[in-house]
Scaffold this motif. Structure first.
Motif, PDB file in Angstrom:
ATOM      1  N   LYS A   1     126.298  42.101  20.392  1.00  0.00           N
ATOM      2  CA  LYS A   1     125.191  41.295  19.882  1.00  0.00           C
ATOM      3  C   LYS A   1     124.880  41.730  18.465  1.00  0.00           C
ATOM      4  O   LYS A   1     124.874  42.926  18.163  1.00  0.00           O
ATOM      5  N   ILE A   2     124.612  40.754  17.621  1.00  0.00           N
ATOM      6  CA  ILE A   2     124.289  41.061  16.228  1.00  0.00           C
ATOM      7  C   ILE A   2     123.021  41.900  16.176  1.00  0.00           C
ATOM      8  O   ILE A   2     122.003  41.569  16.780  1.00  0.00           O
ATOM      9  N   GLY A   3     123.124  43.020  15.456  1.00  0.00           N
ATOM     10  CA  GLY A   3     121.974  43.892  15.266  1.00  0.00           C
ATOM     11  C   GLY A   3     121.761  44.895  16.376  1.00  0.00           C
ATOM     12  O   GLY A   3     120.949  45.825  16.225  1.00  0.00           O
ATOM     13  N   GLU A   4     122.461  44.762  17.511  1.00  0.00           N
ATOM     14  CA  GLU A   4     122.273  45.686  18.632  1.00  0.00           C
ATOM     15  C   GLU A   4     123.472  46.585  18.867  1.00  0.00           C
ATOM     16  O   GLU A   4     123.350  47.635  19.495  1.00  0.00           O
ATOM     17  N   GLY A   5     124.657  46.168  18.419  1.00  0.00           N
ATOM     18  CA  GLY A   5     125.846  46.997  18.602  1.00  0.00           C
ATOM     19  C   GLY A   5     126.910  46.328  19.462  1.00  0.00           C
ATOM     20  O   GLY A   5     126.763  45.179  19.882  1.00  0.00           O
ATOM     21  N   SER A   6     127.967  47.096  19.721  1.00  0.00           N
ATOM     22  CA  SER A   6     129.121  46.568  20.464  1.00  0.00           C
ATOM     23  C   SER A   6     129.545  47.549  21.543  1.00  0.00           C
ATOM     24  O   SER A   6     129.311  48.758  21.442  1.00  0.00           O
ATOM     25  N   GLU A   7     130.190  47.002  22.564  1.00  0.00           N
ATOM     26  CA  GLU A   7     130.706  47.818  23.656  1.00  0.00           C
ATOM     27  C   GLU A   7     132.134  47.347  23.975  1.00  0.00           C
ATOM     28  O   GLU A   7     132.356  46.186  24.296  1.00  0.00           O
ATOM     29  N   PHE A   8     133.090  48.267  23.878  1.00  0.00           N
ATOM     30  CA  PHE A   8     134.487  47.991  24.206  1.00  0.00           C
ATOM     31  C   PHE A   8     134.806  48.650  25.542  1.00  0.00           C
ATOM     32  O   PHE A   8     134.627  49.874  25.693  1.00  0.00           O
ATOM     33  N   ILE A   9     135.249  47.833  26.503  1.00  0.00           N
ATOM     34  CA  ILE A   9     135.536  48.333  27.855  1.00  0.00           C
ATOM     35  C   ILE A   9     137.030  48.178  28.115  1.00  0.00           C
ATOM     36  O   ILE A   9     137.555  47.063  28.131  1.00  0.00           O
ATOM     37  N   LEU A  10     137.720  49.288  28.318  1.00  0.00           N
ATOM     38  CA  LEU A  10     139.153  49.288  28.581  1.00  0.00           C
ATOM     39  C   LEU A  10     139.403  49.599  30.046  1.00  0.00           C
ATOM     40  O   LEU A  10     138.830  50.558  30.590  1.00  0.00           O
TER      41      LEU A  10
ATOM     42  N   ILE B   1     138.569  53.506  33.719  1.00  0.00           N
ATOM     43  CA  ILE B   1     137.695  52.729  32.847  1.00  0.00           C
ATOM     44  C   ILE B   1     137.239  53.629  31.699  1.00  0.00           C
ATOM     45  O   ILE B   1     136.643  54.688  31.915  1.00  0.00           O
ATOM     46  N   VAL B   2     137.523  53.184  30.460  1.00  0.00           N
ATOM     47  CA  VAL B   2     137.094  53.907  29.260  1.00  0.00           C
ATOM     48  C   VAL B   2     136.174  52.978  28.474  1.00  0.00           C
ATOM     49  O   VAL B   2     136.533  51.822  28.206  1.00  0.00           O
ATOM     50  N   THR B   3     134.991  53.484  28.087  1.00  0.00           N
ATOM     51  CA  THR B   3     134.000  52.664  27.389  1.00  0.00           C
ATOM     52  C   THR B   3     133.598  53.319  26.078  1.00  0.00           C
ATOM     53  O   THR B   3     133.315  54.523  26.039  1.00  0.00           O
ATOM     54  N   PHE B   4     133.597  52.533  24.991  1.00  0.00           N
ATOM     55  CA  PHE B   4     133.068  52.945  23.691  1.00  0.00           C
ATOM     56  C   PHE B   4     131.899  52.025  23.362  1.00  0.00           C
ATOM     57  O   PHE B   4     132.083  50.810  23.225  1.00  0.00           O
ATOM     58  N   LYS B   5     130.682  52.615  23.239  1.00  0.00           N
ATOM     59  CA  LYS B   5     129.489  51.824  22.982  1.00  0.00           C
ATOM     60  C   LYS B   5     128.778  52.376  21.755  1.00  0.00           C
ATOM     61  O   LYS B   5     128.569  53.585  21.643  1.00  0.00           O
ATOM     62  N   ASP B   6     128.421  51.469  20.826  1.00  0.00           N
ATOM     63  CA  ASP B   6     127.723  51.924  19.605  1.00  0.00           C
ATOM     64  C   ASP B   6     126.483  51.091  19.384  1.00  0.00           C
ATOM     65  O   ASP B   6     126.269  50.064  20.025  1.00  0.00           O
ATOM     66  N   THR B   7     125.662  51.539  18.462  1.00  0.00           N
ATOM     67  CA  THR B   7     124.406  50.832  18.108  1.00  0.00           C
ATOM     68  C   THR B   7     124.523  50.293  16.687  1.00  0.00           C
ATOM     69  O   THR B   7     123.573  50.392  15.898  1.00  0.00           O
ATOM     70  N   GLY B   8     125.697  49.752  16.366  1.00  0.00           N
ATOM     71  CA  GLY B   8     125.947  49.321  14.992  1.00  0.00           C
ATOM     72  C   GLY B   8     125.494  47.900  14.701  1.00  0.00           C
ATOM     73  O   GLY B   8     124.563  47.378  15.324  1.00  0.00           O
ATOM     74  N   THR B   9     126.201  47.287  13.749  1.00  0.00           N
ATOM     75  CA  THR B   9     125.806  45.965  13.252  1.00  0.00           C
ATOM     76  C   THR B   9     126.085  44.847  14.253  1.00  0.00           C
ATOM     77  O   THR B   9     125.489  43.785  14.183  1.00  0.00           O
ATOM     78  N   GLY B  10     127.019  45.065  15.171  1.00  0.00           N
ATOM     79  CA  GLY B  10     127.355  44.045  16.148  1.00  0.00           C
ATOM     80  C   GLY B  10     128.327  43.005  15.596  1.00  0.00           C
ATOM     81  O   GLY B  10     128.653  42.989  14.400  1.00  0.00           O
TER      82      GLY B  10
END
Length: 464
Positions: A445-454, A388-397
């Motif tokens: 989520k808009i304004g909270e960021g995105s998380e990509f789970i591989l 499991i590889v996860t990329f999580k950011d606090t961007g624009t969403g």
């Protein structure tokens, strides 16, 4: 051209003719082996009963004739022959009254004549129905001191009129119904095939909206459903192809026009040095953008091939992720983004070069769509046979309505357009993950960021 309908009809008629021939042959074999002897014995028995009655009861000439006429009316044709060869007939007349030589021994030797046994030139049982004198049975008898021969046969016109008419009508009806039914069935089978052929011609002309309304619950119905699915898929592929060409043309045209425009401006001899440097920088950026787009298109084309040559080998997945992070450390500092990672030492088997593209795209997207002072978290862990590889950011969403199209080629939201993306990165990511039999999931989520789970399945994964 020999149509399927014509071939089916001809085959049906041929099978029907063969069936009739075989049935006729079997009926004749049965007649020759069973029915013929029984018929001869039955006719001889009737003749002998008539003779016994005549010999035991003293009939006058007139009474004798009335008796013979009465027997004839019961369904028989009778011929009386004396020693002189004179003949007298009762009942329906014979078509041929020629007296056969074999019948002479009825008068000369008091023998029994069976005419059916002497039919050599007739086909099968046709001789049974010939209305001729030699198609009789003959027995001798004596009356008033004179020898006679009684020759008798059933009158097929009387005995067989009703039953034979019914049987012939029955057979004809069966034949007609069979032929009509087969022709109807042939039309039912060939009509949808004709429709499918016409639909195929329309598809060959790139018309993917041809209505094909075939509702059946057999193999042809299944073929029709598969054809409709194929037509829908071809229509979607055609739209995707046209959209792809349009997007590629647009994405190539925009930087090329910028390069051309600024190159024309650089030709001015009075251009200030500051502007010259700025224009040169823009040309360099646009050239790099074209190079990136070309490289991604080539990679996407390679991945689209049915049998992409995977270069699988064992490598340290955690070290590869660290190397990608080091490569973009300067951008992280420039954008004031804090990156942290938790990478379990993992020895993985896969295509390292392709997976490097995956991490590169996910990390650059996390940086590009982040905000100053934001953060990025990268995690690598093993759960059972899966990595499991996860990329999580606090961007624009990402908006919820945009998630279904996120991995489509050239799909870009408003934020992406402002960042000069190509719209191919995530499509490449998805295809590489699928080549490794894995999955990719997005939470955002808009304004909270995105998380990509591989999730990359790997039964031989090793912890180092």
């Amino acid at each position: 051209m020999k149509t399927l309908y014509r071939q089916f009809t001809i085959a049906t008629l041929f099978i029907l003719a063969i069936s009739i021939l075989i049935g006729f042959t079997i009926a004749n074999i049965f007649y020759i082996t069973v029915t013929k002897e029984e018929t001869i014995e039955q006719n001889v028995g009737v003749a002998q009963e008539i003779v016994a009655t005549v010999q035991n009861v003293p009939y006058s000439e007139e009474s004798f004739d009335r008796y013979m006429q009465a027997v004839a009316k019961l369904g028989y044709q009778i011929a009386l022959v004396d020693n002189a060869g004179d003949m007298k007939f009762y009942g329906e007349p014979f078509d041929d009254t020629a007296f056969p030589e074999e019948a002479q021994r009825v008068l000369t030797e008091n023998g029994t004549y069976t005419g059916l046994d002497s039919f050599k030139d007739q086909i099968f049982m046709i001789g049974h129905f010939t209305n001729e004198l030699h198609n009789t049975v003959g027995v001798p008898f004596e009356r008033d001191g004179e020898n006679y021969g009684l020759f008798i046969r059933p009158d097929t016109k009387l005995l067989g009129t009703d039953i034979h008419s019914v049987l012939i009508g029955f057979v004809v009806a069966i034949g007609l119904v069979s032929i009509i039914g087969m022709i109807w069935l042939a039309r039912q089978l060939t009509r949808p095939i004709v429709q499918l052929t016409e639909a195929t011609k329309h598809i060959a002309r790139e018309n993917y909206n041809y209505p094909l309304d075939i509702k059946r619950k057999d193999e042809i119905g299944q073929l029709s459903e598969s054809f409709n699915l194929m037509q829908t898929q071809l229509q979607q592929n055609d739209l995707a192809r046209k959209s792809f060409i349009s997007n590629v043309s647009h994405d190539f045209q925009s930087p090329l026009m910028n390069i051309q425009g600024y190159a024309d401006l650089l030709k001015s001899p009075d251009l200030p040095d500051a502007d010259r440097l700025a224009y040169t920088s823009i040309i360099d950026q646009e050239a790099k953008r074209l190079s990136s787009l070309t490289r991604q298109l080539l990679l996407l084309t390679s991945l689209d091939q049915g049998a992409y040559p995977m270069k699988s080998k064992e490598f340290k997945l955690d070290e590869q992720l660290k190397a990608v992070v080091r490569k973009y450390r300067w951008r992280l500092e420039e954008e004031d983004i804090n990156l942290s990672y938790s990478l379990a030492p993992t020895l993985f088997r896969g295509d390292a070069e392709l997976l490097d593209n995956v991490w590169d795209n996910l990390l650059t997207n996390a940086i590009k769509y982040n905000k100053p002072g934001g953060s990025i978290e990268i995690a690598l862990k093993t759960i059972g046979p899966d990595v499991i590889v996860t990329f999580k950011d606090t961007g624009t969403g990402i908006a919820a309505e945009a998630l279904p199209q996120l991995f489509d080629r050239f799909y870009r939201g408003d934020a992406a357009r402002k960042k000069d993306g190509t719209g191919l990165g995530l499509s490449i990511v998805e295809q590489i993950v699928q080549l490794h039999h894995g999955t990719i999931k997005v939470n955002s989520k808009i304004g909270e960021g995105s998380e990509f789970i591989l999730t990359l399945p790997h039964p031989d994964v090793k912890q180092t």
